[in-house]
Scaffold this motif. Structure first.
Motif, PDB file in Angstrom:
ATOM      1  N   ILE A   2       0.868  -1.187   0.000  1.00  0.00           N
ATOM      2  CA  ILE A   2       0.000   0.000   0.000  1.00  0.00           C
ATOM      3  C   ILE A   2       0.900   1.230   0.000  1.00  0.00           C
ATOM      4  CG2 ILE A   2      -1.827   1.218   1.229  1.00  0.00           C
ATOM      5  CD1 ILE A   2      -2.545  -1.475   2.540  1.00  0.00           C
ATOM      6  N   ASP A   3       0.913   1.942  -1.147  1.00  0.00           N
ATOM      7  CA  ASP A   3       1.794   3.097  -1.314  1.00  0.00           C
ATOM      8  C   ASP A   3       1.134   4.342  -0.732  1.00  0.00           C
ATOM      9  OD1 ASP A   3       3.655   4.939  -2.066  1.00  0.00           O
ATOM     10  OD2 ASP A   3       3.609   4.474  -4.217  1.00  0.00           O
ATOM     11  N   HIS A   4       1.826   5.010   0.185  1.00  0.00           N
ATOM     12  CA  HIS A   4       1.329   6.230   0.802  1.00  0.00           C
ATOM     13  C   HIS A   4       2.004   7.484   0.238  1.00  0.00           C
ATOM     14  CE1 HIS A   4      -1.105   4.182   3.762  1.00  0.00           C
ATOM     15  NE2 HIS A   4      -0.079   3.407   4.092  1.00  0.00           N
ATOM     16  N   GLY A   5       2.841   7.325  -0.805  1.00  0.00           N
ATOM     17  CA  GLY A   5       3.569   8.463  -1.351  1.00  0.00           C
ATOM     18  C   GLY A   5       4.740   8.866  -0.466  1.00  0.00           C
ATOM     19  N   ASN A   6       5.553   9.788  -0.986  1.00  0.00           N
ATOM     20  CA  ASN A   6       6.728  10.248  -0.241  1.00  0.00           C
ATOM     21  C   ASN A   6       7.610   9.083   0.198  1.00  0.00           C
ATOM     22  OD1 ASN A   6       5.959  12.997  -0.398  1.00  0.00           O
ATOM     23  ND2 ASN A   6       4.578  12.714   1.370  1.00  0.00           N
ATOM     24  N   ASP A   7       7.684   8.084  -0.691  1.00  0.00           N
ATOM     25  CA  ASP A   7       8.527   6.915  -0.432  1.00  0.00           C
ATOM     26  C   ASP A   7       8.139   6.200   0.862  1.00  0.00           C
ATOM     27  OD1 ASP A   7       9.976   7.237  -2.752  1.00  0.00           O
ATOM     28  OD2 ASP A   7      11.479   8.523  -1.806  1.00  0.00           O
ATOM     29  N   ARG A   8       6.869   6.159   1.181  1.00  0.00           N
ATOM     30  CA  ARG A   8       6.364   5.449   2.353  1.00  0.00           C
ATOM     31  C   ARG A   8       5.319   4.436   1.897  1.00  0.00           C
ATOM     32  NH1 ARG A   8       9.302   6.277   7.095  1.00  0.00           N
ATOM     33  NH2 ARG A   8      10.275   8.315   6.902  1.00  0.00           N
ATOM     34  N   ALA A   9       5.369   3.233   2.537  1.00  0.00           N
ATOM     35  CA  ALA A   9       4.438   2.182   2.129  1.00  0.00           C
ATOM     36  C   ALA A   9       4.170   1.250   3.302  1.00  0.00           C
ATOM     37  CB  ALA A   9       4.996   1.401   0.939  1.00  0.00           C
ATOM     38  N   ASP A  10       3.030   0.581   3.228  1.00  0.00           N
ATOM     39  CA  ASP A  10       2.684  -0.490   4.163  1.00  0.00           C
ATOM     40  C   ASP A  10       2.807  -1.816   3.421  1.00  0.00           C
ATOM     41  OD1 ASP A  10       2.140   1.336   6.112  1.00  0.00           O
ATOM     42  OD2 ASP A  10      -0.047   1.262   5.860  1.00  0.00           O
ATOM     43  N   LEU A  11       3.233  -2.840   4.145  1.00  0.00           N
ATOM     44  CA  LEU A  11       3.334  -4.181   3.573  1.00  0.00           C
ATOM     45  C   LEU A  11       2.388  -5.084   4.352  1.00  0.00           C
ATOM     46  CD1 LEU A  11       4.581  -6.379   1.782  1.00  0.00           C
ATOM     47  CD2 LEU A  11       6.463  -6.550   3.443  1.00  0.00           C
ATOM     48  N   VAL A  12       1.424  -5.693   3.650  1.00  0.00           N
ATOM     49  CA  VAL A  12       0.441  -6.564   4.283  1.00  0.00           C
ATOM     50  C   VAL A  12       0.507  -7.936   3.616  1.00  0.00           C
ATOM     51  CG1 VAL A  12      -1.988  -6.928   4.834  1.00  0.00           C
ATOM     52  CG2 VAL A  12      -1.049  -4.602   4.793  1.00  0.00           C
ATOM     53  N   TYR A  13       0.719  -8.975   4.429  1.00  0.00           N
ATOM     54  CA  TYR A  13       0.694 -10.346   3.922  1.00  0.00           C
ATOM     55  C   TYR A  13      -0.707 -10.897   4.152  1.00  0.00           C
ATOM     56  CZ  TYR A  13       5.789 -10.135   3.836  1.00  0.00           C
ATOM     57  OH  TYR A  13       7.100  -9.788   3.582  1.00  0.00           O
ATOM     58  N   VAL A  14      -1.425 -11.124   3.064  1.00  0.00           N
ATOM     59  CA  VAL A  14      -2.786 -11.648   3.138  1.00  0.00           C
ATOM     60  C   VAL A  14      -2.698 -13.174   3.061  1.00  0.00           C
ATOM     61  CG1 VAL A  14      -5.076 -11.657   2.111  1.00  0.00           C
ATOM     62  CG2 VAL A  14      -3.686  -9.565   2.064  1.00  0.00           C
ATOM     63  N   ILE A  15      -3.172 -13.833   4.105  1.00  0.00           N
ATOM     64  CA  ILE A  15      -2.977 -15.274   4.264  1.00  0.00           C
ATOM     65  C   ILE A  15      -4.313 -15.996   4.165  1.00  0.00           C
ATOM     66  CG2 ILE A  15      -2.165 -17.070   5.850  1.00  0.00           C
ATOM     67  CD1 ILE A  15      -0.384 -14.878   7.121  1.00  0.00           C
ATOM     68  N   THR A  16      -4.337 -17.018   3.341  1.00  0.00           N
ATOM     69  CA  THR A  16      -5.462 -17.949   3.295  1.00  0.00           C
ATOM     70  C   THR A  16      -4.951 -19.276   3.844  1.00  0.00           C
ATOM     71  OG1 THR A  16      -6.346 -16.840   1.326  1.00  0.00           O
ATOM     72  CG2 THR A  16      -7.198 -19.047   1.846  1.00  0.00           C
ATOM     73  N   GLU A  17      -5.389 -19.627   5.044  1.00  0.00           N
ATOM     74  CA  GLU A  17      -4.760 -20.742   5.758  1.00  0.00           C
ATOM     75  C   GLU A  17      -5.085 -22.106   5.153  1.00  0.00           C
ATOM     76  OE1 GLU A  17      -4.150 -18.979  10.209  1.00  0.00           O
ATOM     77  OE2 GLU A  17      -6.064 -19.943   9.769  1.00  0.00           O
ATOM     78  N   GLY A  18      -6.263 -22.272   4.618  1.00  0.00           N
ATOM     79  CA  GLY A  18      -6.615 -23.565   4.050  1.00  0.00           C
ATOM     80  C   GLY A  18      -6.856 -24.610   5.127  1.00  0.00           C
ATOM     81  N   ALA A  19      -7.181 -25.806   4.697  1.00  0.00           N
ATOM     82  CA  ALA A  19      -7.471 -26.897   5.628  1.00  0.00           C
ATOM     83  C   ALA A  19      -6.180 -27.486   6.175  1.00  0.00           C
ATOM     84  CB  ALA A  19      -8.278 -27.986   4.923  1.00  0.00           C
ATOM     85  N   LYS A  20      -6.309 -28.144   7.317  1.00  0.00           N
ATOM     86  CA  LYS A  20      -5.161 -28.796   7.931  1.00  0.00           C
ATOM     87  C   LYS A  20      -4.690 -29.951   7.061  1.00  0.00           C
ATOM     88  CE  LYS A  20      -5.703 -31.582  11.439  1.00  0.00           C
ATOM     89  NZ  LYS A  20      -5.945 -32.126  12.795  1.00  0.00           N
ATOM     90  N   THR A  21      -3.395 -30.088   6.943  1.00  0.00           N
ATOM     91  CA  THR A  21      -2.808 -31.199   6.195  1.00  0.00           C
ATOM     92  C   THR A  21      -2.218 -32.184   7.199  1.00  0.00           C
ATOM     93  OG1 THR A  21      -2.192 -29.589   4.514  1.00  0.00           O
ATOM     94  CG2 THR A  21      -1.298 -31.815   4.284  1.00  0.00           C
ATOM     95  N   PRO A  22      -2.962 -33.205   7.572  1.00  0.00           N
ATOM     96  CA  PRO A  22      -2.506 -34.083   8.653  1.00  0.00           C
ATOM     97  C   PRO A  22      -1.643 -35.233   8.147  1.00  0.00           C
ATOM     98  CG  PRO A  22      -4.696 -34.709   7.987  1.00  0.00           C
ATOM     99  CD  PRO A  22      -4.302 -33.558   7.095  1.00  0.00           C
ATOM    100  N   VAL A  23      -1.100 -35.960   9.100  1.00  0.00           N
ATOM    101  CA  VAL A  23      -0.439 -37.234   8.807  1.00  0.00           C
ATOM    102  C   VAL A  23      -1.528 -38.302   8.758  1.00  0.00           C
ATOM    103  CG1 VAL A  23       1.190 -38.955   9.659  1.00  0.00           C
ATOM    104  CG2 VAL A  23       1.699 -36.513   9.923  1.00  0.00           C
ATOM    105  N   ARG A  24      -1.695 -38.908   7.606  1.00  0.00           N
ATOM    106  CA  ARG A  24      -2.750 -39.921   7.438  1.00  0.00           C
ATOM    107  C   ARG A  24      -2.278 -41.322   7.822  1.00  0.00           C
ATOM    108  NH1 ARG A  24      -7.560 -37.296   7.228  1.00  0.00           N
ATOM    109  NH2 ARG A  24      -7.566 -35.665   5.633  1.00  0.00           N
ATOM    110  N   ARG A  25      -1.019 -41.617   7.501  1.00  0.00           N
ATOM    111  CA  ARG A  25      -0.506 -42.960   7.781  1.00  0.00           C
ATOM    112  C   ARG A  25       0.926 -42.862   8.303  1.00  0.00           C
ATOM    113  NH1 ARG A  25      -1.910 -43.508   2.627  1.00  0.00           N
ATOM    114  NH2 ARG A  25       0.206 -44.108   2.017  1.00  0.00           N
ATOM    115  N   ILE A  26       1.266 -43.792   9.187  1.00  0.00           N
ATOM    116  CA  ILE A  26       2.637 -43.945   9.657  1.00  0.00           C
ATOM    117  C   ILE A  26       3.053 -45.386   9.382  1.00  0.00           C
ATOM    118  CG2 ILE A  26       4.197 -43.881  11.634  1.00  0.00           C
ATOM    119  CD1 ILE A  26       2.454 -41.771  12.856  1.00  0.00           C
TER     120      ILE A  26
END
Length: 784
Positions: free
Chosen positions: A170-194
């Motif tokens: 997100i550019d605010h001008g004057n060489d200033r910006a915000d950095l936002v990491y937008v995360i989509t976590e998704g479903a858990k990836t489990p251990v199915r077999r050992i």
């Protein structure tokens, strides 16, 4: 007039000169940074364009002319790479002109903030620690992409492999910006077999009990063991190796631990490839001391490894520690015992000589601790037997590392050394990564003893990082209710003595197996003293009030037995008792043991104050032995004796009552001395002695995955409770008091649930007394 004219002219010249000087200064200030163009020895100049915050001279400092004074292609390329590597610029280009070089730069914006959106499973603080982009730093595209990978890796450690991360600027001008990491976590990836390959000596059930990773099940959301974590997998490899090493397989190794993602099941299949090697026994075990004056024979008695016994790597390690500590007591703090191993392949034996050397005179300069964001430093330091300034001893360092792991406060523990400020100083580096230590369990169900019930357990074993343990449990059943509050400190007054206080209250009602209820409430003071790695003693003082309540006469039931009536007529009684329990355990696993011994000897003396006086002693010994990869044998023997003293008889509530905890197939209070007085309820009135024994086979269930924690049992029980020692003042009282052996045979099913061991048994009594109460089917729940 002429003088005045000359003065005016001079003032005019001065004004013009001042104006010219001011104009020159203003012009100089208005000229961009490229105006200052220092030249190289060859006369080439470097002009800088586009810079605002970064000084031009800083840019020029990255250029280094060749031996001929010119900026050749190699010099320009090196400067270009260096400028880009600073992260201060988005773009850098270099042009050659007739006069020299022109450097065009576009400065990278400054980050106002770095934020995360959409994250629920990983906290902001953990993500902020993982990424390199920081507030007030510069925005660098390459670092942002690397940060995306770091966030993805953080989610993999909590079992979320389907996570997606999109960085937004997100550019605010004057060489200033915000950095936002937008995360989509998704479903858990489990251990199915050992899976385990190469394992012949031990089955999957035994090896699954060793490792922390587990395959997903319907209750994995409570245990968290099915989360795929590369660090945990690495620890599991080492635990499997150590397990084999403790069972005689000195050459065992885990070649690999591969995790493969299966798109069909949306989970991982983890395979441990094992090389077992041959089974060894101890051959010759001795001491070889290189320190004059040391009694080797005396030290040999301290060694845990024994000639002819199955090789045990744990015994080897503990013997090394014991010898190092013993040498320190003898005045040799730098001495170390190093096991020198010789294999006899033909005889499948291992000879061990513990070589004792003086060792280098090295001291601990500092113990530096990091990685612990929650646990206090002193909680970690107290697990060390050495402190800063003490002689350095590697054996004691290894012992501290094992203790820290056993606390179960940390996800990983790693102790390493680095040189100190002088050759005889060493810095001990401790990395301990915290893990969650709080527990909350809610259980509901049905017990053949307590009827319908619900239980809530809340606990924190590392309260605010202090190592203190707080536990609370609340139970409400159809025939019983109870509350138990416990607080304990594992290092009381800075010593290795644990101390705790417990408050409890229990209430039971009249049931089909007893014509009376009871109320008990009180408190305990507990102290624990570890004597060795296998042996410990708990000391306690308890004061509690106990009372017997009879069923209302309007209930339409026959009156309680005479013994119960007299016990109830005595009214509430205070019991003031001191006692101890000595526990010796060599079990390989506390929840699902496959080998080892566990023995508990308890004694309680009541009468130091209070209303009653008695001495009670009980003993319970269990021995486990693995018969094959999936079959474990267990034998158990238990017994007890209680007697009054000071002219008092044993109160009914403090006697022994026979039931399914001794011989399955019998109801609670189902056997033992019984009041057979006609016209009253035939109540079990308790005995002063008991014995019981069990032989049991435990097996995994074919076709049922091991991660479900189910096992089948087949058993034979026998035992008896006898010698009534209570009130006998009523002349008409008729108490059956003989030592009749009760026995049964049956089968059962046990589930190692997150709430404890849930057991269903069906037993058929083989021998019993005519007045005993049987109960073939039994459901029970309790701790492991």
């Amino acid at each position: 007039m002429k003088g005045k004219r000359i003065a005016r002219v001079l003032r005019s010249h001065r004004l013009r000169a001042a104006a010219g000087l001011l104009a020159g200064l203003l012009a100089l200030m208005s000229v961009p940074a490229c105006a200052a163009e220092p030249a190289s020895p060859s006369g080439e100049v470097i002009a800088v364009e586009g810079n605002r915050r970064v000084d031009a001279e800083t840019v020029r400092s990255y250029f280094h002319a060749g031996s001929d004074g010119h900026f050749d292609e190699a010099a320009r390329d090196a400067a270009l790479k260096s400028l880009i590597a600073t992260g201060l610029f988005d773009k850098v280009s270099i042009d050659r002109t007739a006069r020299g070089l022109v450097v065009h730069v576009t400065e990278a914006p400054v980050l106002n903030r770095v934020a995360f959106e959409g994250n629920k499973k990983v906290k902001d603080a953990d993500l902020a620690a993982a990424v390199e982009s920081k507030p007030r730093g510069t925005l660098r595209r390459a670092v942002i992409q690397a940060d995306v990978n770091r966030i993805v890796e953080a989610y993999r450690h909590v079992g979320r492999d389907e996570v997606s991360v999109v960085p937004e600027i997100i550019d605010h001008g004057n060489d200033r910006a915000d950095l936002v990491y937008v995360i989509t976590e998704g479903a858990k990836t489990p251990v199915r077999r050992i899976n385990f390959t190469g394992n012949n000596a031990f089955g999957a059930r035994q090896l699954n009990a060793v490792i922390k990773t587990s395959a997903t099940s319907i209750l994995s959301f409570l245990t968290g063991g099915d989360v795929y974590d590369p660090d945990r997998i690495a620890q599991d490899r080492e635990q499997i190796r150590l397990y084999y090493r403790s069972k005689g397989y000195a050459d065992a190794s885990v070649r690999s631990a591969n995790a493969e993602y299966d798109p069909a099941t949306k989970g991982f299949a983890v395979t441990f490839a094992i090389d077992e090697g041959p089974l060894y026994r101890f051959g010759h075990v001795g001491i070889a001391s290189n320190i004059p004056g040391v009694d080797s024979e005396k030290l040999a008695r301290r060694v845990l490894a024994r000639n002819g016994a199955t090789f045990d790597g744990n015994a080897l390690d503990k013997s090394t520690e014991v010898l190092a500590i013993e040498m320190s007591k003898l005045g040799y703090p730098f001495a170390q015992a190093t096991p020198r191993i010789g294999r006899n392949e033909a005889a499948r034996s291992i000879d061990v000589d513990f070589v004792i050397d003086q060792g280098a005179r090295t001291y601990v300069e500092r113990i530096e601790i990091h990685g612990n964001t929650r646990t206090r430093d002193y909680v970690i330091r107290r697990e060390f037997d050495i402190a800063e300034g003490d002689p350095y001893n590697r054996t004691l360092i290894d012992r501290a590392e094992r203790r820290l792991r056993n606390l179960n406060y940390f996800k990983t523990v790693k102790i390493s050394n680095r040189p100190g400020s002088s050759p005889d100083r060493v810095v001990v580096d401790v990395e301990a990564i915290d893990q969650p230590t709080g527990d909350i369990n809610v259980a509901g169900g049905y017990s053949t003893t307590d009827g319908a019930l619900v239980e809530l357990k809340i606990g924190e074993r590392n309260f605010y990082g202090t190592g203190k343990n707080l536990q609370a449990s609340f139970a409400y059943g159809q025939y019983s209710r109870g509350v138990d509050l416990l607080a304990s400190e594992p290092y009381f007054l800075g010593t290795r003595i644990s101390a705790g206080v417990e408050l409890f209250g229990r209430q039971s009602d009249v049931t089909s197996y007893q014509s009376y209820g009871s109320n008990t409430y009180g408190a305990k003071l507990l102290f624990g003293t570890p004597l060795t790695e296998e042996l410990g003693v708990q000391w306690r003082y308890a004061i509690y009030n106990q009372d017997i309540t009879l069923a209302p006469t309007t209930a339409g039931l026959p009156p309680s037995s005479l013994a119960v009536q007299q016990a109830a007529a005595a009214g509430p009684a205070w019991v003031s008792a001191t006692g101890s329990t000595a526990t010796y355990s060599t079990l390989d696993n506390t929840k699902s043991p496959t080998s080892g011994v566990r023995s508990q000897l308890s004694q309680d003396l009541a009468g130091l104050g209070g209303d009653v006086k008695f001495l009670r002693t009980t003993e319970d010994v269990r021995y486990y032995h693995s018969l094959n990869s999936d079959l474990v044998g267990m034998v158990r023997a238990q017994g007890g004796y209680v007697t009054g003293w000071g002219g008092q008889q044993v109160p009914l509530m403090n006697s022994f009552f026979g039931g399914p905890t001794m011989v399955r197939g019998f109801a609670t209070n189902g056997f033992g001395p019984r009041d057979l007085t006609p016209g009253t309820t035939l109540d079990n009135v308790g005995g002063s002695m008991y014995w019981a024994t069990t032989a049991e086979l435990q097996s995994a269930i074919p076709g049922v995955p091991n991660e479900y924690g189910l096992k089948a049992t087949a058993f034979i029980d026998a035992g008896s409770v006898f010698r009534y020692n209570g009130v006998t003042s009523a002349q008409s009282m008729q108490v059956a008091n003989s030592n009749v052996m009760r026995s049964s045979v049956g089968a059962g099913l046990t589930w190692a649930s997150p709430f404890g061991a849930l057991t269903i048994d069906y037993a058929v009594p083989l021998t019993k007394a005519a007045y005993d109460v049987t109960q073939p089917f039994r459901f029970s729940a309790g701790p492991f």
